[in-house]
Each structure stands twice: as C-alpha cells, then as structure tokens.
Write an enzyme that holds these catalytic residues in place. Structure first.
Site, mmCIF file in Angstrom:
data_model
loop_
_atom_site.group_PDB
_atom_site.id
_atom_site.type_symbol
_atom_site.label_atom_id
_atom_site.label_comp_id
_atom_site.label_asym_id
_atom_site.label_seq_id
_atom_site.Cartn_x
_atom_site.Cartn_y
_atom_site.Cartn_z
ATOM 1 C CD GLU A 20 -2.649 1.185 2.799
ATOM 2 O OE1 GLU A 20 -3.230 -0.240 2.435
ATOM 3 O OE2 GLU A 20 -2.420 1.969 3.167
ATOM 4 C CG PHE A 22 1.091 8.704 1.671
ATOM 5 C CD1 PHE A 22 0.748 9.817 1.027
ATOM 6 C CD2 PHE A 22 1.439 7.351 2.295
ATOM 7 C CE1 PHE A 22 2.244 10.021 1.355
ATOM 8 C CE2 PHE A 22 2.678 8.236 2.816
ATOM 9 C CZ PHE A 22 3.151 9.494 2.762
ATOM 10 N N PRO A 23 -0.235 8.053 -2.389
ATOM 11 C CG PRO A 23 -2.240 9.526 -3.085
ATOM 12 C CD PRO A 23 -1.840 8.808 -2.340
ATOM 13 C CB THR A 51 -4.148 5.534 0.453
ATOM 14 O OG1 THR A 51 -3.614 6.757 0.151
ATOM 15 C CG2 THR A 51 -3.169 4.580 0.960
ATOM 16 C CG HIS A 80 -7.354 2.097 -0.917
ATOM 17 N ND1 HIS A 80 -7.366 2.409 0.477
ATOM 18 C CD2 HIS A 80 -7.190 1.547 -1.277
ATOM 19 C CE1 HIS A 80 -6.415 1.468 0.841
ATOM 20 N NE2 HIS A 80 -6.333 0.472 -0.265
ATOM 21 C CG ASP A 112 -12.204 11.330 7.739
ATOM 22 O OD1 ASP A 112 -11.804 10.162 8.275
ATOM 23 O OD2 ASP A 112 -11.212 12.457 6.899
ATOM 24 C CE1 TYR A 154 -11.486 0.355 10.099
ATOM 25 C CE2 TYR A 154 -13.322 -0.972 9.314
ATOM 26 C CZ TYR A 154 -12.873 0.516 9.066
ATOM 27 O OH TYR A 154 -12.375 1.227 7.901
ATOM 28 C CE LYS A 175 -17.859 -3.105 6.005
ATOM 29 N NZ LYS A 175 -16.532 -2.112 6.486
#
Length: 606
Positions: A20, A22-23, A51, A80, A112, A154, A175
């Site tokens: 993984e 992230f930018p 992400t 993502h 969020d 989680y 889900k």
C-alpha cells in the site's frame, strides 16, 4: 486482473502480499515514489494499493498514481475509494477513470464521518456507508462486472463502536452480502486477538478471502499516533519491549521489522493465512527487510528475532523534536552545515545503488522532513482525520478573538487537552518557553508550533535529549502562529534589520506568500553530535514544506468551521479568521543565546 481472481489462482509455495502507498504531497515526492514503486514491483507483489484522501482530497493524485502503477508498471492496482461526502457524479467519474486506466479492483471505504451533525452539508444520501458504495457498483450495469470489490474490517473494533464486536461483524457481513469479493483489515498488533476475531467472522458465515493489514513500526511517535487513530490494541509484552527503546529510532525500526516478520509467520502457521497487505508509509527499506526476513526475495539471512545491535559509526536517527505542535512524525537525516543550509543533493531515486535509493529517507517524513521524499506528509490509516465530535465539545462556541485567545491559553495551561491544530497536550519541552508562548497568545498571536533554543544539552537529557549517550544536541528557537497582516508587515520590517539572523515565512488562505529565505535555502533547526559519527540533522524548516503545511492549516480552520451550521456566528467567525489571518513561522539562528528569539519578538523598540 481482478484481485479476488488472482487470489483464487494463487499457487505459489509462499503466501502472497500486496503493498500500500499513498500519493505524496509534492511533485518531487511523487516522482521519487514512482521510482520506488518500480523497484518494489520487481519483487512481484500480487497487487499494489493506492489510498484515497479524506473526502476525495487526493482524487487526482490517487488516480494518477494508480494509473501509473497499472498501465506503465504492469502491476495490478487496487484503488481505494471513499464515499462519504461524495456525490454520485464524482463516484461515476472516478470509476470510469479507473476503467480507462485498466484498474479492475476497488477497495470501498466509508471514509470520514460527517462533521458533527452536518445534516445540512450537501452530500448524496445514497453514499453514507461503504456497503452503499458496494451496492451501487454492483447494481450499476456500467460497473457491475468491471471491478473486484474489497471492503475494510477492524479486528480490534472500529473507533466509533469498538466494544460491540458482534454488531461490527454483522456490518461486515452486510458489506460482503452487498457484493464485496474480499476483505482487507485495518492494522493490528495483537495476533492472538486477530486469530480469535477471524474465527468469529467465519462463524458468522463470511467466506470471502480476508487479508490482514500489517504496518511495520517505523518510529515510536508514528506508531503511537497511528494506534490512536486506528484504535488498535497493543499487547502488554509488545509495549514492555518497545517503550524502553522509544528514544532510539533505529532500534525501534529494527524492532518493527522483526515484529512484522514474527507476526506474519505466526498468522501463516497458526491461522493458515495465505496473503498479507503491507502498509509501507511510502518507505522502502523496512519492506525489503521484512520480505528478506521471510525469505520471500531470495535473501540468505533473515533478521534475528531480537533487537539488532547498533552498527558502529551508523547514522543515528533522532525522534521528532518535542515541540508544542508537530503535525506528523518526521525523520529526515542528512549531514550538512549548521544554519541556513543547502542540503547535499540526493541522487535521483531509481538510479545508483538500490540500498542508497531505498534508505535516504529511511524514516517517516512529516512537515519538518524533506519535501522531496515520497514519505513526506504521511497520512493516517486510509486518510483518517483526527478531528472528532468529542474534541469539538471541548472547544465551545468561539465567536471572537478573545474567545480563541482564551482557548489557546487554556491549551497551553493544560485546561483543554487538545486543539484542532494539535492532537494532545503540550509537551514537556514546551514548559521551557511557556511564559513566552503565553505572552504571544495574549497578544492575539495564536501559537501552533514552537521549539526552545538548546545549546549542547547532553543527549540523555530527559526533556530535549535524543540519540545515544555521550552526545550533545542543539536546537534553534522557532515559533509559528496566526496573526494579522499588519503584524506580518511589522515583522517583515524588523526581520530585514537583522542581517539574516532571523528568517520569516508567512502565508495566507488566498495564497500570498512572504519570506526572506534565499531561493533553495533550508533551515536546519535541530541537530546532534555523537562520538564517531557525522553531524545528524533531524528537523528542517523550508519554504516548500511550510507552504504544504499552510494549506493543511487553513483546511483545519475550514473543517473546524464546518462543525457549526451555515450562517451561525461561530461558522462566520472561524471562516473570517481563516480568510484574514496569516500563518507565520519565525526562526532565530543564534542558538548560543537562549532568549534571542523572544528578545527579538518582544522588542517593541525595533
């Protein structure tokens, strides 16, 4: 190829893994990350995961990076995608853009939660939860069969309802029933707890592949921050081993590598887990060392299951300076002249010796790190935010400058445990300059970052020390605050009279920027000297990183204002602060005079 299909076809003698990223926040970081991913892609991960920033804040960067890994590097890519506060048109645009780039796998996340009780915010009610996004993709003919869909789980409980495990497993099943093909878990460190959790998940009738999310510990401070964000449980024996070495970043990193290897081995042998999702934080060395330790790259010597001893003469990586406010943990270590410096040029990532390219930014880089690093501005788990309703309740209803002054002073005096700009109480180091910070805030200059001057304190000092024993650490005083334009103009005049001894950075919401730092200049404001080693520099203040932080700071004002209804006095006031106040950073280079910074700021006669 769709990820769930690749998992079903996986027949290698060892488990598969995904990586993984992230930018990055800056163009230079993006370019260097691309080269880093190209190198790691040669180790044949099953997929690479990119992400998505909160509320789509990294939409363009995420799509660009995912398209690069999928189309140019030929690595199947997982994009993502969060749905909260996103409208149908935006979701459609992203899914079409993913299809155009050959991306066939989406990790559907809620993102969020709405701010406070923001029922008035313009959002699409069809996208409130991850299961809504899964259902939408599966029910839309244009996308229904185009994507493999993953969802999050989680193991230690979601931060919003950590105690209700049964309900969370039911939500996970919803889900999956909506059409998810696989599950990726949030990071965790309690292997026993995870193995028990997965039994409960299977007992609930969930049969799709579950890929545990594993994040090697990089630094103690970043570990503590991510634990707080994710709500992950930390076994007592882990803390007992980690806490005593928390001051030594290299030992912490070595511990993190060995812990990750041990966790993966246990999960594989005791739980028959055949795939792992490794969260890299855009760093390379730990990933390589973990894979080597597992003997998944042909390496001959895995790490020993104990802390790796210091290598004589090795570079020491200090902890983040214990200042009043640091947005994210930072580790940028370079040898350089003290003062305003031009750091040694870093060879273009991807060229030269692999290990050199892998380790020049070996530790997480926050706003005080090197802006060229792929890890600069590292994000929380899946783009999470730290601003919560619980914190909002502590900040009351600011409607005037005096209200904010009182709030900032209350935080300095530990009467308010956190602020929107700082997730926790002030540090012990702040007590060294507390009267000065109080005086600035009473003036209406609201402080969000600071550091006392330190001239050769022992490296084992309980407040400002770091690194091995028998060394000495140094700090230049700096302070950051919000003030009005007339104050900035006065400071500009006074700084100009100091002959380069004081440097100023100032910017506002509209994008105006002022500085007297020469082009290409950087301020080294924390460094250490240790026996047998080069000077170790850990904290950098420079225009590029300041400008990135400035954007974050003003987005915090916007987010804070959004807790209050449109048209309310609180929202109008906080938005006016955002629109009219300037963010200022002041560094004084005289580290021999412990009061130099404050004498400059409070000398009204200048």
């Amino acid at each position: 190829m769709k990820l769930h299909e690749k998992i079903a076809q996986h027949t290698a003698p060892r488990p598969f893994y995904t990586l993984e990223f992230f930018p990055p926040r800056t163009d230079q970081g993006f370019e260097n990350l691309a080269s880093r991913i190209a190198r790691l892609a040669e180790l044949n991960p099953l997929a690479i995961s990119i992400t998505w920033g909160a509320g789509g804040s990294t939409k363009d960067r995420s799509l660009e990076l995912a398209g690069l890994t999928q189309m140019e590097y030929g690595v199947d890519t997982v994009l993502h995608l969060t749905c909260t506060n996103m409208e149908k048109g935006t979701v459609d645009h992203v899914l079409r853009a993913a299809k155009e780039r050959g991306i066939e796998t989406i990790l559907a996340l809620r993102g969020d939660p709405p701010r406070g009780e923001e029922d008035w915010t313009a959002t699409d009610s069809r996208f409130s939860y991850a299961k809504d996004l899964v259902s939408y993709i599966r029910s839309t003919p244009e996308f229904a069969s185009a994507f493999s869909i993953g969802v999050a789980a989680y193991p230690d409980g979601h931060t919003e309802s950590a105690s209700d495990v049964e309900a969370q497993i039911q939500h996970l099943k919803e889900k999956v029933d909506a059409g998810a093909d696989f599950i990726v878990t949030q990071l965790f460190y309690d292997v026993d707890g995870f193995l028990q959790w997965i039994k409960e998940v299977r007992a609930a009738g969930i049969t799709v592949p579950i890929i545990p999310g594993i994040m090697p510990i990089q630094t103690y401070s970043s570990f503590k921050r991510l634990i707080k964000l994710s709500g992950a449980r930390v076994p007592q024996d882990l803390s007992a081993e980690l806490d005593p070495i928390s001051h030594d970043d290299q030992k912490v990193k070595d511990f993190g590598v060995n812990l990750t290897v041990e966790m993966i081995r246990r999960l594989n042998s005791e739980g028959n887990i055949q795939g792992f999702h490794i969260c890299t934080l855009n760093l390379e060395k730990s990933v390589l060392r973990v894979l080597e330790g597992l003997q998944w790259t042909g390496a001959v010597q895995p790490p020993q299951n104990k802390l790796i001893a210091d290598t004589p003469g090795a570079m020491v990586h200090p902890p983040t300076p214990k200042s009043e406010f640091v947005t994210t943990p930072t580790r940028a270590t370079n040898s350089a002249k003290l003062g305003l410096v031009e750091l040694p040029s870093i060879e273009e990532a991807g060229k030269g010796e692999l290990n050199k390219a892998a380790t020049w930014d070996d530790f997480p880089n926050g706003r005080f790190g090197d802006f060229k690093s792929p890890a600069y501005g590292d994000q929380g788990p899946w783009g999470g935010t730290q601003m919560t309703n619980e914190a909002f309740d502590q900040w009351g209803h600011p409607r005037s400058d005096s209200d904010l002054t009182s709030l900032f002073l209350a935080h300095l005096n530990s009467k308010v445990p956190r602020l929107p700009f700082y997730d926790g109480p002030v540090s012990a180091e702040t007590s060294m300059i507390l009267p000065h910070l109080e005086r600035l805030n009473k003036r209406g200059w609201w402080t969000v970052g600071s550091q006392p001057t330190v001239d050769g304190a022992p490296s084992n000092d309980s407040v400002v020390g770091w690194g091995p024993s028998a060394g000495y650490v140094f700090q230049k005083g700096f302070v950051e605050f919000f003030c009005e334009l007339r104050d900035v103009e006065d400071l500009e005049r006074r700084v100009a009279s100091q002959g380069g001894l004081v440097h100023l950075l100032a910017g506002n919401y509209q994008g105006e920027f002022k500085t007297n730092i020469p082009e290409g200049g950087r301020n080294a404001v924390t460094w250490g000297i240790f026996p047998g080693q080069e000077i170790t520099q850990s904290t950098i203040i420079e225009p590029e990183s300041f400008l990135n932080w400035k954007d974050d700071a003003y987005s915090i004002w916007t987010e804070w204002a959004s807790f209050y209804r449109p048209g309310s006095e609180e929202r109008k006031y906080l938005e006016s602060v955002r629109d009219n106040r300037w963010l200022v950073s002041i560094v004084h280079h005289d580290y021999k005079d412990l009061e130099a910074l404050w004498n400059f700021l409070f000398d009204e006669a200048q």
